[in-house]
Design a protein around this motif. Structure first.
Motif, PDB file in Angstrom:
ATOM      1  N   PRO A  82     -43.780 -37.681  -6.323  1.00 59.83           N
ATOM      2  CA  PRO A  82     -44.611 -37.392  -7.490  1.00 59.83           C
ATOM      3  C   PRO A  82     -44.158 -36.122  -8.199  1.00 59.83           C
ATOM      4  O   PRO A  82     -43.482 -35.277  -7.613  1.00 59.83           O
ATOM      5  CB  PRO A  82     -46.006 -37.225  -6.913  1.00 59.83           C
ATOM      6  CG  PRO A  82     -45.826 -37.015  -5.467  1.00 59.83           C
ATOM      7  CD  PRO A  82     -44.546 -37.647  -5.077  1.00 59.83           C
ATOM      8  N   SER A  83     -44.551 -36.005  -9.450  1.00 62.18           N
ATOM      9  CA  SER A  83     -44.185 -34.837 -10.247  1.00 62.18           C
ATOM     10  C   SER A  83     -44.666 -33.561  -9.561  1.00 62.18           C
ATOM     11  O   SER A  83     -45.794 -33.494  -9.090  1.00 62.18           O
ATOM     12  CB  SER A  83     -44.839 -35.003 -11.618  1.00 62.18           C
ATOM     13  OG  SER A  83     -44.559 -33.896 -12.391  1.00 62.18           O
ATOM     14  N   GLY A  84     -43.802 -32.581  -9.478  1.00 60.86           N
ATOM     15  CA  GLY A  84     -44.200 -31.306  -8.891  1.00 60.86           C
ATOM     16  C   GLY A  84     -44.084 -31.242  -7.379  1.00 60.86           C
ATOM     17  O   GLY A  84     -44.520 -30.275  -6.772  1.00 60.86           O
ATOM     18  N   CYS A  85     -43.472 -32.247  -6.738  1.00 62.61           N
ATOM     19  CA  CYS A  85     -43.402 -32.226  -5.284  1.00 62.61           C
ATOM     20  C   CYS A  85     -42.229 -31.387  -4.792  1.00 62.61           C
ATOM     21  O   CYS A  85     -42.107 -31.113  -3.617  1.00 62.61           O
ATOM     22  CB  CYS A  85     -43.311 -33.632  -4.722  1.00 62.61           C
ATOM     23  SG  CYS A  85     -41.720 -34.402  -4.993  1.00 62.61           S
ATOM     24  N   GLY A  86     -41.339 -30.986  -5.684  1.00 64.98           N
ATOM     25  CA  GLY A  86     -40.271 -30.083  -5.273  1.00 64.98           C
ATOM     26  C   GLY A  86     -38.886 -30.697  -5.290  1.00 64.98           C
ATOM     27  O   GLY A  86     -37.948 -30.134  -4.727  1.00 64.98           O
ATOM     28  N   LYS A  87     -38.717 -31.827  -5.960  1.00 63.83           N
ATOM     29  CA  LYS A  87     -37.409 -32.480  -5.981  1.00 63.83           C
ATOM     30  C   LYS A  87     -36.351 -31.594  -6.629  1.00 63.83           C
ATOM     31  O   LYS A  87     -35.271 -31.398  -6.081  1.00 63.83           O
ATOM     32  CB  LYS A  87     -37.490 -33.808  -6.740  1.00 63.83           C
ATOM     33  CG  LYS A  87     -38.543 -34.765  -6.207  1.00 63.83           C
ATOM     34  CD  LYS A  87     -38.635 -36.023  -7.045  1.00 63.83           C
ATOM     35  CE  LYS A  87     -39.113 -35.818  -8.459  1.00 63.83           C
ATOM     36  NZ  LYS A  87     -40.533 -35.492  -8.594  1.00 63.83           N
ATOM     37  N   SER A  88     -36.698 -31.050  -7.806  1.00 65.36           N
ATOM     38  CA  SER A  88     -35.720 -30.211  -8.498  1.00 65.36           C
ATOM     39  C   SER A  88     -35.397 -28.973  -7.671  1.00 65.36           C
ATOM     40  O   SER A  88     -34.241 -28.545  -7.607  1.00 65.36           O
ATOM     41  CB  SER A  88     -36.257 -29.769  -9.852  1.00 65.36           C
ATOM     42  OG  SER A  88     -36.595 -30.880 -10.619  1.00 65.36           O
ATOM     43  N   THR A  89     -36.419 -28.420  -7.041  1.00 56.98           N
ATOM     44  CA  THR A  89     -36.200 -27.234  -6.222  1.00 56.98           C
ATOM     45  C   THR A  89     -35.228 -27.540  -5.093  1.00 56.98           C
ATOM     46  O   THR A  89     -34.275 -26.784  -4.862  1.00 56.98           O
ATOM     47  CB  THR A  89     -37.550 -26.764  -5.641  1.00 56.98           C
ATOM     48  OG1 THR A  89     -38.489 -26.673  -6.706  1.00 56.98           O
ATOM     49  CG2 THR A  89     -37.415 -25.431  -4.963  1.00 56.98           C
ATOM     50  N   LEU A  90     -35.444 -28.658  -4.419  1.00 59.65           N
ATOM     51  CA  LEU A  90     -34.577 -29.020  -3.301  1.00 59.65           C
ATOM     52  C   LEU A  90     -33.141 -29.228  -3.786  1.00 59.65           C
ATOM     53  O   LEU A  90     -32.182 -28.782  -3.150  1.00 59.65           O
ATOM     54  CB  LEU A  90     -35.110 -30.283  -2.618  1.00 59.65           C
ATOM     55  CG  LEU A  90     -34.379 -30.706  -1.356  1.00 59.65           C
ATOM     56  CD1 LEU A  90     -34.374 -29.605  -0.327  1.00 59.65           C
ATOM     57  CD2 LEU A  90     -35.015 -31.958  -0.768  1.00 59.65           C
TER      58      LEU A  90
HETATM   59  N1  ATP Z   1     -40.609 -20.704 -11.435  1.00 60.07           N
HETATM   60  C1  ATP Z   1     -41.668 -21.207 -10.807  1.00 60.07           C
HETATM   61  N2  ATP Z   1     -42.693 -20.398 -10.475  1.00 60.07           N
HETATM   62  C2  ATP Z   1     -43.760 -20.876  -9.818  1.00 60.07           C
HETATM   63  N3  ATP Z   1     -43.894 -22.146  -9.441  1.00 60.07           N
HETATM   64  C3  ATP Z   1     -42.920 -23.013  -9.743  1.00 60.07           C
HETATM   65  C4  ATP Z   1     -41.750 -22.588 -10.447  1.00 60.07           C
HETATM   66  N4  ATP Z   1     -40.943 -23.656 -10.601  1.00 60.07           N
HETATM   67  C5  ATP Z   1     -41.586 -24.697 -10.020  1.00 60.07           C
HETATM   68  N5  ATP Z   1     -42.765 -24.316  -9.499  1.00 60.07           N
HETATM   69  C6  ATP Z   1     -43.708 -25.160  -8.767  1.00 60.07           C
HETATM   70  O1  ATP Z   1     -43.054 -25.680  -7.638  1.00 60.07           O
HETATM   71  C7  ATP Z   1     -43.369 -27.036  -7.457  1.00 60.07           C
HETATM   72  C8  ATP Z   1     -42.122 -27.892  -7.368  1.00 60.07           C
HETATM   73  O2  ATP Z   1     -41.459 -27.880  -8.625  1.00 60.07           O
HETATM   74  P1  ATP Z   1     -40.218 -28.827  -8.917  1.00 60.07           P
HETATM   75  O3  ATP Z   1     -39.784 -28.540 -10.308  1.00 60.07           O
HETATM   76  O4  ATP Z   1     -39.213 -28.673  -7.838  1.00 60.07           O
HETATM   77  O5  ATP Z   1     -40.869 -30.266  -8.834  1.00 60.07           O
HETATM   78  P2  ATP Z   1     -40.258 -31.693  -9.188  1.00 60.07           P
HETATM   79  O6  ATP Z   1     -40.513 -32.543  -8.010  1.00 60.07           O
HETATM   80  O7  ATP Z   1     -38.867 -31.575  -9.647  1.00 60.07           O
HETATM   81  O8  ATP Z   1     -41.208 -32.162 -10.355  1.00 60.07           O
HETATM   82  P3  ATP Z   1     -40.871 -33.013 -11.673  1.00 60.07           P
HETATM   83  O9  ATP Z   1     -40.792 -34.427 -11.232  1.00 60.07           O
HETATM   84  O10 ATP Z   1     -42.061 -32.774 -12.549  1.00 60.07           O
HETATM   85  O11 ATP Z   1     -39.600 -32.500 -12.215  1.00 60.07           O
HETATM   86  C9  ATP Z   1     -44.303 -27.412  -8.583  1.00 60.07           C
HETATM   87  O12 ATP Z   1     -45.630 -27.413  -8.100  1.00 60.07           O
HETATM   88  C10 ATP Z   1     -44.119 -26.344  -9.611  1.00 60.07           C
HETATM   89  O13 ATP Z   1     -45.323 -26.095 -10.288  1.00 60.07           O
END
Ligand code: ATP
Ligand code: ATP
Ligand code: MG
Ligand code: MG
Lengths: 192, 264, 482
Positions: free
Chosen positions: C38-46
């Motif tokens: 789901p959106s915001g689960c951390g995929k981009s971060t990983l």
């Molecule tokens: N710079 C930041 N500061 C604080 N929180 C952040 C920051 N970047 C991301 N987050 C939080 O970390 C979590 C993971 O973000 P991430 O972008 O990795 O999610 P994602 O799975 O890629 O989502 P999406 O599908 O929407 O791209 C989210 O809850 C987001 O709000």
């Protein structure tokens, strides 16, 4: 001392260029207010110092105010400022003024008070440049004092207070979490 | 600066950009030591001729760009004319006090401001930013991190213009009422400056990450554009020197104004 | 092992909880892995951790027993407009080669080589990037990534902002890259990728790994989870329709909107021309066409934000922005630009206060419930998730009792549950008699919800098709005019 990362530099320069364009547009505004020679227009001169304060309040890192003000002046110069190259030198000195104030507080305080001092310091910088550059000292005394007063007031109001409120409004949109360093607590939480 | 303006390339575009910048800076400093209004007014023609005939831009563009310059001329000159110190009174009316000294000093300041402005315009109209920054890295050893950040930042500006138009349309549709006076200023800051800045900060951050993902760091690097010196640089210096000599000679042999040094 | 982490923990500044709690993951040489969640689960971060961008370029607090990043990694991000630092195509490609310290005389040849690989063949690559279409820009991003000669390729939703054509274009390009290439992909629009990846890693909303298997098993065994987290999966549309008994049959309503010889101008050139069109209550009209065809311009002319000639009327002529605003509710493509206050609550209240409404508090409360925004009412609108922002922007535009709702690509880039929530909301409004005019690129919305389609091509309305709302898979055009 924290070194500036690429994203810090890029963000600073982007903000600076935006203000650089405002600086360019400010030229005619100032020129229209000025011809009466009463220096009332100099209250708005403070706009030309705002990039430094805004950038350093946002990023909270050493060197940012100087970089921002210099970059804003370069931007203004590159779009064809009617002040030509002089803006570059003014920019550097004004940026130094702001930077010094934040340095005086050890880059630890980013309050409205320090911002206001930063704006005033930039105004002092611009006056120093005026003195070195032109024949300001040949103005009648009352006129010179009026100039100094208006300039400082402008630095205080626009580059200080207005900049502070602008950054506060930007903080509310949540961008600052992106650009400010994480705190020690955040790192500690990883070990629990 | 050239993002969209159509222009023809001229010999001025082939000057080495970093050299041009340094040379212009030194001209600027030199002008600070010119105190003779006759010479100063003559000197104004040196860049003016180039701006008019050698930038490769259309006349109408140049004419438009020159409008603020006239404003500047009058505004720079006037406060010194009206309120400067001096002993030979020409006219006095309330606080306005025009003396011979202050009048010529004002005129001098006006010409000097015009001179700086024209030099700046000449630079802006004949320099492609990308070449300038490459040249700054290669000739003046500016760290690439700063130069490339500049180039990247310049790309964000047109995007912001588009975003501004969207924003304006959105606000019109939502029917935001314009406030009056000072509150109008705070209102436009909140409605325009904050969203636009906030978006471009995010964008800048993303671009920086993308640049680092392309392995942009402080290692050795090569350059796509090599900025070098050429004969054109010499011609340009010769033109300026000739212009200066001529201005001085005319200024001293056929003076238009009686005053030859505005400082006293 | 090519890339991997063990016992990863991450904490964003100011976040209340850890993002990953002891996550371990390994990717072998040559594997193609899709991260789904789901959106915001951390995929981009990983993804950024595995590619080494975090913590080197982006200082996010993190800790792991071991992190293995590739020698060189190539990353493509989602936004075509924020990946480039130079103005021209050749300069952008050269930027990468400069970083690799390739000698200058070899650059021209290499630039052409890599551009050719992604199917961008210019006779002279000195072309302004801003003149490219979004799809071409993304292919340029892939080319410059390939120019790094990366060990591992990371793709973070490379087609999220593209229209269907651009999406296909980009995936075809990616599929052509070397078969043995290791790839890690994050993507919402799964249709194009599921046949391409070997392995899917599924995350829940807290960043916990809940599945790691081949695509087939994931889609058959974890369907309830996919549904729970609102993730797209094959067949999701059919299921949604069945479960909700959609769509209700369309009964022709009263005539509502009349357009005559409408032209909308930007500067002196007309960007949109509609000779005549009539729309009725309870219709759901989709406006389709390529990028740049003039769809947004059409909506903006109806709102009178662009200079227009000709006439348009809804319960009376629409001549001013104010008149349009009172009859047409408008939702922008980018909701962020629509927000003008500092909190969700104020945002909804603002429109009401403008109408001098008495029961602001009560109405806002109802809306907050209706749009599922109750728990975030005090946040700044910018801090909402993408789905929440979109719902809020719909809420703020529907302040009066306007009979028409104009929407500019409202489901773009949304996950499945958000998309359905929005579509159901629109369907509810439509069934009460509202006329819905919606710009969209989504073929499934056209097939499943629309009652009529207007096709715009090069600034002209060229086709007006009635669509039958039926429950069968195939829908077909009954009537073709113009
Ligand atoms: N710079 C930041 N500061 C604080 N929180 C952040 C920051 N970047 C991301 N987050 C939080 O970390 C979590 C993971 O973000 P991430 O972008 O990795 O999610 P994602 O799975 O890629 O989502 P999406 O599908 O929407 O791209 C989210 O809850 C987001 O709000
Ligand atoms: N602000 C503007 N100024 C001038 N021309 C514009 C502007 N915005 C859009 N255009 C042009 O008008 C035409 C129609 O644009 P419009 O945004 O209406 O297309 P669209 O169909 O909505 O495309 P998309 O699917 O990309 O949203 C395009 O050729 C575009 O380049
Ligand atoms: Mg993401
Ligand atoms: Mg559009």
């Amino acid at each position: 001392m924290k070194r500036l990362k690429l994203s810090d530099i890029l963000i600073t320069i982007v903000i600076a260029l935006v203000f650089g364009i405002i600086y360019k547009l400010w030229g005619p505004v100032y020129a229209i207010l000025k011809p009466f020679g009463l220096h009332v227009g100099d209250v708005i001169y403070g706009m030309w110092f705002i990039a430094g304060t805004v950038a350093i309040l946002l990023l909270r890192k050493p060197g940012v105010a100087l970089l921002a003000e210099t970059a804003a002046a370069s931007g203004e110069f590159l779009v064809g400022s009617e002040y030509g190259l002089s803006v570059l030198l003014y920019g550097i000195v004004q940026g130094l003024g702001t930077e010094l104030m934040f340095a005086l507080f050890g880059y630890k305080r980013y309050t409205a008070f320090v911002a206001a001092l930063g704006g005033i310091a930039a105004a002092v910088g611009s006056l120093v440049m005026d003195a070195a550059y032109g024949y300001v000292m040949d103005l009648a005394l009352w006129n010179l004092l009026l100039l100094i007063g208006a300039r400082l007031l402008g630095g205080f109001l626009i580059a200080g207070i207005l900049a502070y409120f602008l950054v506060e409004a930007l903080e509310k949109t949540g961008v600052t979490t992106l650009i400010r360093p994480a705190s020690d607590e955040d790192y500690k939480a990883l070990d629990q | 600066m050239q993002w969209t303006l159509q222009y023809e390339e001229t010999w001025l575009h082939r000057l080495n950009p970093a050299f041009k910048l340094v040379f212009f800076l030194s001209l600027f400093l030199t002008l600070l030591f010119v105190h003779n209004p006759n010479v100063m007014s003559n000197l104004t023609f040196v860049p003016f001729i180039l701006v008019l005939f050698a930038t490769g831009h259309r006349r109408i563009v140049i004419a438009l760009l020159l409008i603020p310059f006239l404003l500047l001329f009058f505004s720079s000159a006037s406060s010194m004319m009206f309120f400067g110190q001096g002993s030979t009174t020409w006219w006095r009316w309330g606080i306005v006090h025009i003396t011979e000294e202050s009048f010529f000093r004002g005129l001098h300041i006006g010409f000097r401001a015009l001179n700086f402005a024209l030099l700046g315009l000449l630079f802006a109209l004949t320099t492609r930013p990308v070449f300038l920054f490459y040249s700054l890295i290669q000739q003046l050893k500016v760290p690439p991190r700063f130069a490339y950040s500049f180039m990247a930042a310049v790309r964000i500006l047109p995007v912001m213009v588009e975003e501004f138009q969207q924003l304006r349309a959105a606000l019109l549709i939502r029917g935001v009422k314009k406030k009056k006076g000072l509150r109008r200023v705070t209102q436009s800051i909140m409605l325009y400056a904050v969203p636009l800045l906030s978006q471009s900060i995010r964008r800048a951050h993303r671009i920086a990450v993308a640049m680092e993902a392309k392995q942009f760091n402080n290692k050795e690097r090569t350059y796509y554009y090599k900025q070098t010196f050429s004969k054109v640089d010499i011609y340009f210096v010769l033109y300026i020197i000739a212009g200066f000599c001529l201005s001085y000679w005319i200024g001293y042999t056929f003076p238009y104004f009686e005053i030859t040094d505005v400082r006293n | 092992m090519k890339v991997g982490v063990s016992n990863l923990r991450v904490k964003y500044a100011g976040a209340k909880t850890l993002l990953f709690n002891n996550l371990s993951l390994q990717v072998e040489e040559g594997e193609k892995v899709l991260f789904l969640g789901p959106s915001g689960c951390g995929k981009s971060t990983l993804l950024q951790i595995l590619s080494g961008l975090i913590p080197n370029a982006v200082p996010v607090p993190m800790k792991a027993d071991q992190v293995k990043t590739p020698e060189s990694s190539g990353v493509v991000f989602q936004d075509p407009d924020s990946q480039f630092c130079m103005p021209y195509v050749d300069e952008e490609m050269a930027f990468v080669l400069e970083n690799r310290a390739i000698p200058q005389p070899e650059m021209k040849k290499l630039i052409c080589l890599y551009l050719h690989k992604v199917g961008l063949s210019f006779s002279d690559p000195h072309v302004e990037i801003s003149s490219l279409s979004q799809g071409m820009k993304q292919r340029l991003a892939i080319a410059s990534m390939l120019a790094l000669e990366p060990d591992v390729i990371f793709l973070d939703e490379p087609t999220a902002l593209l229209d269907p054509e651009g999406t296909t274009e980009v995936w075809n390009t990616i599929k052509q890259i070397n078969e043995k290439q290791t790839m890690i992909i994050v993507e919402h629009k799964i249709d194009e990728v599921i046949h391409f990846v070997d392995r899917i890693v599924l995350f829940d909303s807290k960043g916990k790994m809940i599945a790691d298997a081949d695509p087939k098993s994931v889609f058959s065994f974890y369907k309830p989870k996919l549904k729970e987290y609102g993730i797209w999966y094959p067949g999701v549309w059919d299921e949604h329709r069945k479960e909700n008994n959609l769509p209700a049959p369309y009964v022709k309503g009263q005539q509502l909107m009349v357009i005559n010889q409408l032209q909308g101008y930007r500067g002196k050139t007309p960007k949109i021309e509609v000779s005549d069109a009539i729309a009725h209550e309870g219709e759901w009209i989709v406006v389709t066409g390529k990028n740049g065809a003039g769809k947004s311009s059409f909506l903006l002319s109806l709102m009178n934000v662009m200079k227009t000639t000709g006439t348009k009327s809804v319960r009376g002529q629409l001549k001013t922005i104010k008149a349009s605003r009172e009859q047409l509710a408008f939702v922008f493509q980018n909701p962020e630009f629509q927000f003008i206050t500092n909190s969700v609550y104020d945002e909804l209240a603002y429109s009401l206060e403008m109408m001098d409404d008495r029961n602001v508090a009560e109405k806002v409360k109802n809306w907050l419930e209706a749009y599922d925004l109750h728990h975030v009412q005090n946040l700044h609108p910018y801090q909402l998730s993408t789905g929440q922002k979109r719902r809020l922007s719909v809420g703020t535009s529907l302040f009066g009792d306007q009979p028409v709702l104009l929407l500019d690509e409202p489901t773009f880039g949304q996950d499945a549950s958000n998309t359905f929530k929005l579509l159901d909301l629109f369907e509810q409004l439509r069934s009460k008699g509202m006329l819905i005019i919606m710009v969209t690129h989504d073929e499934m919305v056209v097939q499943n919800y629309a009652t009529r389609e207007w096709v715009i091509h090069e600034g002209k309305l060229i086709e007006d098709r009635k669509l039958e709302r039926r429950e069968e898979e195939e829908r077909y055009a009954v009537d073709s005019t113009i």
